[in-house]
Scaffold this motif. Sequence first.
Motif: not given
Length: 583
Positions: A118, A522, A554-555, A558, A562
Amino acid sequence: MKSSNELRTLLRSIDHRGYPAYKSLAGSYQFTGYSLHIDHVQGDPFASPSSLHVEVGHAVAGFPEAYYKEKCARTALQDYLTRRLYARFEDFNFKAKGSGKSGLMSISRCGQEVLERSACQITGSGIIARFHVGFPAFGRTINAGELEKILFDFLPKCVEDSLLYRKLDARRVEQAIFLAEDQQAVRRILAEEKLAAFVANGSILPRKSGVSELPMKDSVPFAAPASMERTFTLPHRGEISGMAIPQGITLIVGGGYHGKSTLLEALQAGVYNHIAGDGREFVITDNTAVKLRAEDGRSIRNVDISLFINDLPNKKDTTSFSTMDASGSTSQAAGVIESAEAGAGLFLIDEDTSATNFMLRDDFMQQVISREKEPITPFLERAVDLFGEAGISTILVAGSSGAFFHIADRILQMDCYRPIDITERVKALCAEHTAPRIQAPGFGMPDFMRVLPPARRAQDGRERGGRPGADRRGGGRSGDSRHEHRKIKTFGKDSFSLDKETVDLRYVEQLADSEQTNALAHLLRYGLEQVMDGKRTVRQIAGILADTLDKKGWEPFCTSYVPCGLAKPRRQEIFACLNRFRG
């Protein structure tokens, strides 16, 4: 989006106020050539540092499109830029003064592997770099002048020197891209030629020490035995020669300290690409390979281990076996089945870290303890069918029993870190010895329709609206993420806790970086909140998590922004995480 001048004005207006006034800086600001985004502001100078990111458009960054069009090249470029930013941040780290973490400038510290992180992402519009800054203070009083140095002097220099192609050594950037493309070419060859792994001549396999992944100086370069040497032509490097290990069952033997485990460790790390200078750049392994071992005490849930363990004295059902405290043999049996469920095409096993009674039973023991009294069918008697019927190869390091010689397709002896193909000689010797039982009847893989129970609600059970787990106050940074529902805390590479439930990953040996462990936390939280409904199978859950990460980044995982500090795990490690979650 506000201008950089507005940020400067705002900074000066809060100088010498209490530290919480820094919260007013959260937002986006346009600088010359890039935008700065302050995602999360720490609560005080001793707390986890603030999270920021910058975005640089492709027109400004100026990298050739060919360097980020394909995934393997893009990952290599992201890795290169992260390393470059790390080096520049080190030049300015703590140059701004103050108490606590004041003046800290940090980004992911990359190891020898090239991982998707990330910390740096290349999108269709440009480059995103995420990092942490310790906002300066004296005591708990804002020192805006020092933060102004960071944001208006130090950071612009770092961005310019690290994220603009014209400021970088073009030859080094090209070499990083070309190496990744050559490594990807070898991976394609493995699939096309039905090979399990490849180790290039000249590779340096030993590591500097048990706590360092750097190559050992003055170590013996790898040289393939003539019978297993292959030469491939790569797009940039040209011809490369080395040892090609075909699919099937390969046995690695030899005296102590001659390099057996060193070779296996290099192969287990070969599921990842490595940077130039690592020594293992062209140690390339089937990227679905899983290192198996005994894990005394781990939890197992609803796993069909009947291929290996049956007819227990307590009549416990092994077609859907569960325990909170597995033995070495049951844990390794579960590991085989779970890894097959995860799509592994290659098992890597070291006899030293395996349960002996799971691996084999010699003839004498079978005479003393009859087969009817032994519920374990050893791996020795299943390995041939695992390959022939299920297509799963095995590379096994052995040193205590000759029984494995009878199932091996090829046998390598490590002699002073040099491999010697002794297959023909050993097979001739096998003809002179009575063969043990090497295939048990009743082979059949489970249907892999294992379902996990639905996720229970988070401990506090409250919701404020928005996405599940969203914290309107903004979460904490990775490694200590404070969210309203399930709280995450990572403990290096070995484990993490989710709502105080610890997930022990210390024996998942192919996790290469603590940021992968953080990412797994996560992903698991997202799975608990969005995916695990008590109806989906483990395969479906892991597939949704992996596919969501591949397609959406990744959004989704999270809760508010991110953070820097996540690295992409393989699908096999996602399965391993789900299987070790006791909650």
